[in-house]
Design a protein around this motif. Structure first.
Motif, PDB file in Angstrom:
ATOM      1  N   MET A 192      55.461 -54.705  -6.032  1.00  0.00           N
ATOM      2  CA  MET A 192      55.683 -56.045  -5.492  1.00  0.00           C
ATOM      3  C   MET A 192      54.445 -56.925  -5.698  1.00  0.00           C
ATOM      4  O   MET A 192      53.322 -56.441  -5.644  1.00  0.00           O
ATOM      5  N   LEU A 193      54.691 -58.191  -5.908  1.00  0.00           N
ATOM      6  CA  LEU A 193      53.563 -59.099  -6.074  1.00  0.00           C
ATOM      7  C   LEU A 193      52.834 -59.275  -4.746  1.00  0.00           C
ATOM      8  O   LEU A 193      53.458 -59.423  -3.697  1.00  0.00           O
ATOM      9  N   SER A 194      51.510 -59.272  -4.812  1.00  0.00           N
ATOM     10  CA  SER A 194      50.711 -59.496  -3.604  1.00  0.00           C
ATOM     11  C   SER A 194      50.799 -60.969  -3.204  1.00  0.00           C
ATOM     12  O   SER A 194      51.182 -61.825  -4.003  1.00  0.00           O
ATOM     13  N   LYS A 195      50.412 -61.226  -1.953  1.00  0.00           N
ATOM     14  CA  LYS A 195      50.393 -62.620  -1.494  1.00  0.00           C
ATOM     15  C   LYS A 195      49.461 -63.450  -2.367  1.00  0.00           C
ATOM     16  O   LYS A 195      49.764 -64.590  -2.710  1.00  0.00           O
TER      17      LYS A 195
ATOM     18  N   GLY B  98      58.997 -47.688  -2.659  1.00  0.00           N
ATOM     19  CA  GLY B  98      59.539 -48.961  -2.193  1.00  0.00           C
ATOM     20  C   GLY B  98      60.277 -49.691  -3.297  1.00  0.00           C
ATOM     21  O   GLY B  98      60.724 -49.079  -4.267  1.00  0.00           O
ATOM     22  N   PRO B  99      60.396 -51.018  -3.153  1.00  0.00           N
ATOM     23  CA  PRO B  99      61.206 -51.816  -4.068  1.00  0.00           C
ATOM     24  C   PRO B  99      60.769 -51.700  -5.520  1.00  0.00           C
ATOM     25  O   PRO B  99      59.582 -51.575  -5.798  1.00  0.00           O
ATOM     26  N   ILE B 100      61.738 -51.773  -6.408  1.00  0.00           N
ATOM     27  CA  ILE B 100      61.458 -51.819  -7.836  1.00  0.00           C
ATOM     28  C   ILE B 100      61.146 -53.260  -8.238  1.00  0.00           C
ATOM     29  O   ILE B 100      60.378 -53.512  -9.138  1.00  0.00           O
ATOM     30  N   ALA B 101      61.721 -54.197  -7.512  1.00  0.00           N
ATOM     31  CA  ALA B 101      61.564 -55.617  -7.810  1.00  0.00           C
ATOM     32  C   ALA B 101      60.148 -56.120  -7.552  1.00  0.00           C
ATOM     33  O   ALA B 101      59.393 -55.526  -6.792  1.00  0.00           O
TER      34      ALA B 101
ATOM     35  N   ASN C 165      67.697 -53.355  -2.611  1.00  0.00           N
ATOM     36  CA  ASN C 165      67.631 -52.403  -1.496  1.00  0.00           C
ATOM     37  C   ASN C 165      66.680 -52.815  -0.384  1.00  0.00           C
ATOM     38  O   ASN C 165      66.705 -52.254   0.697  1.00  0.00           O
ATOM     39  N   TYR C 166      65.806 -53.767  -0.664  1.00  0.00           N
ATOM     40  CA  TYR C 166      64.828 -54.178   0.348  1.00  0.00           C
ATOM     41  C   TYR C 166      64.794 -55.706   0.439  1.00  0.00           C
ATOM     42  O   TYR C 166      63.733 -56.286   0.607  1.00  0.00           O
ATOM     43  N   TYR C 167      65.944 -56.330   0.338  1.00  0.00           N
ATOM     44  CA  TYR C 167      65.992 -57.806   0.299  1.00  0.00           C
ATOM     45  C   TYR C 167      65.371 -58.487   1.519  1.00  0.00           C
ATOM     46  O   TYR C 167      65.585 -58.082   2.656  1.00  0.00           O
ATOM     47  N   GLU C 168      64.596 -59.516   1.235  1.00  0.00           N
ATOM     48  CA  GLU C 168      64.105 -60.441   2.247  1.00  0.00           C
ATOM     49  C   GLU C 168      63.955 -61.800   1.582  1.00  0.00           C
ATOM     50  O   GLU C 168      63.469 -61.881   0.457  1.00  0.00           O
ATOM     51  N   SER C 169      64.319 -62.843   2.292  1.00  0.00           N
ATOM     52  CA  SER C 169      64.142 -64.165   1.691  1.00  0.00           C
ATOM     53  C   SER C 169      62.683 -64.589   1.848  1.00  0.00           C
ATOM     54  O   SER C 169      61.991 -64.137   2.760  1.00  0.00           O
ATOM     55  N   CYS C 170      62.240 -65.458   0.945  1.00  0.00           N
ATOM     56  CA  CYS C 170      60.870 -65.962   1.032  1.00  0.00           C
ATOM     57  C   CYS C 170      60.825 -67.103   2.035  1.00  0.00           C
ATOM     58  O   CYS C 170      61.677 -67.995   1.997  1.00  0.00           O
ATOM     59  N   ALA C 171      59.826 -67.074   2.889  1.00  0.00           N
ATOM     60  CA  ALA C 171      59.710 -68.093   3.929  1.00  0.00           C
ATOM     61  C   ALA C 171      59.592 -69.497   3.330  1.00  0.00           C
ATOM     62  O   ALA C 171      60.220 -70.440   3.803  1.00  0.00           O
ATOM     63  N   GLU C 172      58.797 -69.590   2.266  1.00  0.00           N
ATOM     64  CA  GLU C 172      58.471 -70.904   1.718  1.00  0.00           C
ATOM     65  C   GLU C 172      59.529 -71.445   0.752  1.00  0.00           C
ATOM     66  O   GLU C 172      59.427 -72.565   0.276  1.00  0.00           O
ATOM     67  N   CYS C 173      60.553 -70.668   0.507  1.00  0.00           N
ATOM     68  CA  CYS C 173      61.522 -71.021  -0.527  1.00  0.00           C
ATOM     69  C   CYS C 173      62.759 -71.690   0.075  1.00  0.00           C
ATOM     70  O   CYS C 173      63.410 -71.134   0.957  1.00  0.00           O
ATOM     71  N   VAL C 174      63.045 -72.887  -0.402  1.00  0.00           N
ATOM     72  CA  VAL C 174      64.191 -73.623   0.127  1.00  0.00           C
ATOM     73  C   VAL C 174      65.485 -73.066  -0.454  1.00  0.00           C
ATOM     74  O   VAL C 174      66.416 -72.746   0.263  1.00  0.00           O
ATOM     75  N   ASP C 175      65.527 -72.949  -1.763  1.00  0.00           N
ATOM     76  CA  ASP C 175      66.742 -72.473  -2.422  1.00  0.00           C
ATOM     77  C   ASP C 175      66.390 -71.511  -3.554  1.00  0.00           C
ATOM     78  O   ASP C 175      65.824 -71.922  -4.573  1.00  0.00           O
ATOM     79  N   GLU C 176      66.739 -70.262  -3.369  1.00  0.00           N
ATOM     80  CA  GLU C 176      66.406 -69.238  -4.368  1.00  0.00           C
ATOM     81  C   GLU C 176      66.916 -69.595  -5.760  1.00  0.00           C
ATOM     82  O   GLU C 176      66.259 -69.314  -6.758  1.00  0.00           O
TER      83      GLU C 176
END
Lengths: 143, 143
Positions: free
Chosen positions: A1-4, B84-87, B95-106
């Motif tokens: 995963m990409l770091s912050k 952990g995630p491959i992505a 398998n470990y989806y989470e949306s990004c806080a700063e992202c309005v529309d993926e």
DNA sequence: TATAAAATCTATAGAATTACTAGACTTTTA
DNA sequence: TAAAAGTCTAGTAATTCTATAGATTTTATA
């Protein structure tokens, strides 16, 4: 995963690439836009400057600006700088190569072969994806 | 990069898959073979057992053994368990989806799109690569 | 020329994750 | 019944990642 840190760097670059202003952009503005701790972002921008991606102007009216054409900034390059190797194993890394202690012959290692395939596939994308592509996609979609 | 834990797990699985013995293999033997701290390996093998890849026999003459056909053990599965995630980003992880806080529309996010392409390419390989493939490659090459 | 605004530099602290260790307990075989 | 094996709980050490503090330097401009 990409770091912050990596994500912060990409966000900053994206912001600068999108800024059509003629004047430099100050750190605080970018930090606020993406909720990045300002001091942390300072060190990131400094790294980007030292790597030749950004220029800066000190003092009042100063700030940072891109020095390269976004199309010439490969995402693979940015990822390596801030996130380290793209490869899954050091023994298949082009830029951070290290042999595995427990491995007698890489050519006979099945894991090595797998990691090689994954690296090639990822690299094929990341070498062909530029900051310009990222920005162009976002500006296209927002219409 | 793969964590040591992940590599240890893969090594252990490979060793068990190659073992043609009818009796279970003890932890110590695997640990010595790859210079893995034994206690650390114990917890890894236990995880693999709980996930259904291994069986064990307790007491004298006991040890671990594979309970699945190596061809049915996908490397993607092992990597996810231990690494952990491959992505590259949580927002493209299956398998470990989470949306990004700063992202309005993926859908409008250029970074999201890039990460999606990389994930698809990596997954294509890792879903089609089994423990059996790893072992088969090594046994072929060593001739 | 004083002041404010900006980047730069050095050093360090805190948080999170990864890697590893200790030791008691249970089960099985000979 | 003793030795050999896995199981369980808890914790520690090491490393990496994230963030902060504060002093310094440079520049524009009032």
């Amino acid at each position: 995963m990409l770091s912050k840190k990596t994500k912060y760097a990409i966000h900053a670059l994206t912001y600068l690439a999108k800024s059509s202003r003629q004047t430099p952009v100050i750190i605080r503005e970018i930090a606020q836009e993406y909720c990045i701790p300002q001091k942390f972002l300072e060190s990131i921008l400094l790294e980007l400057k030292k790597a030749g991606f950004l220029g800066s102007k000190i003092g009042k009216g100063g700030g940072y600006y891109l020095t390269k054409d976004p199309k010439k900034i490969k995402m693979a390059h940015i990822l390596r700088m801030f996130n380290g190797p793209i490869a899954l194993l050091p023994c298949v890394s082009l830029n951070y190569y290290e042999s595995c202690a427990e491995c007698v012959d890489e050519k006979q290692c099945g894991l090595h072969k797998m990691a090689l395939e994954v690296r090639d596939a990822a690299l094929k994308i990341l070498l062909n994806k530029s900051l310009g592509d990222i920005v162009a996609f976002e500006e296209l979609e927002s219409c």
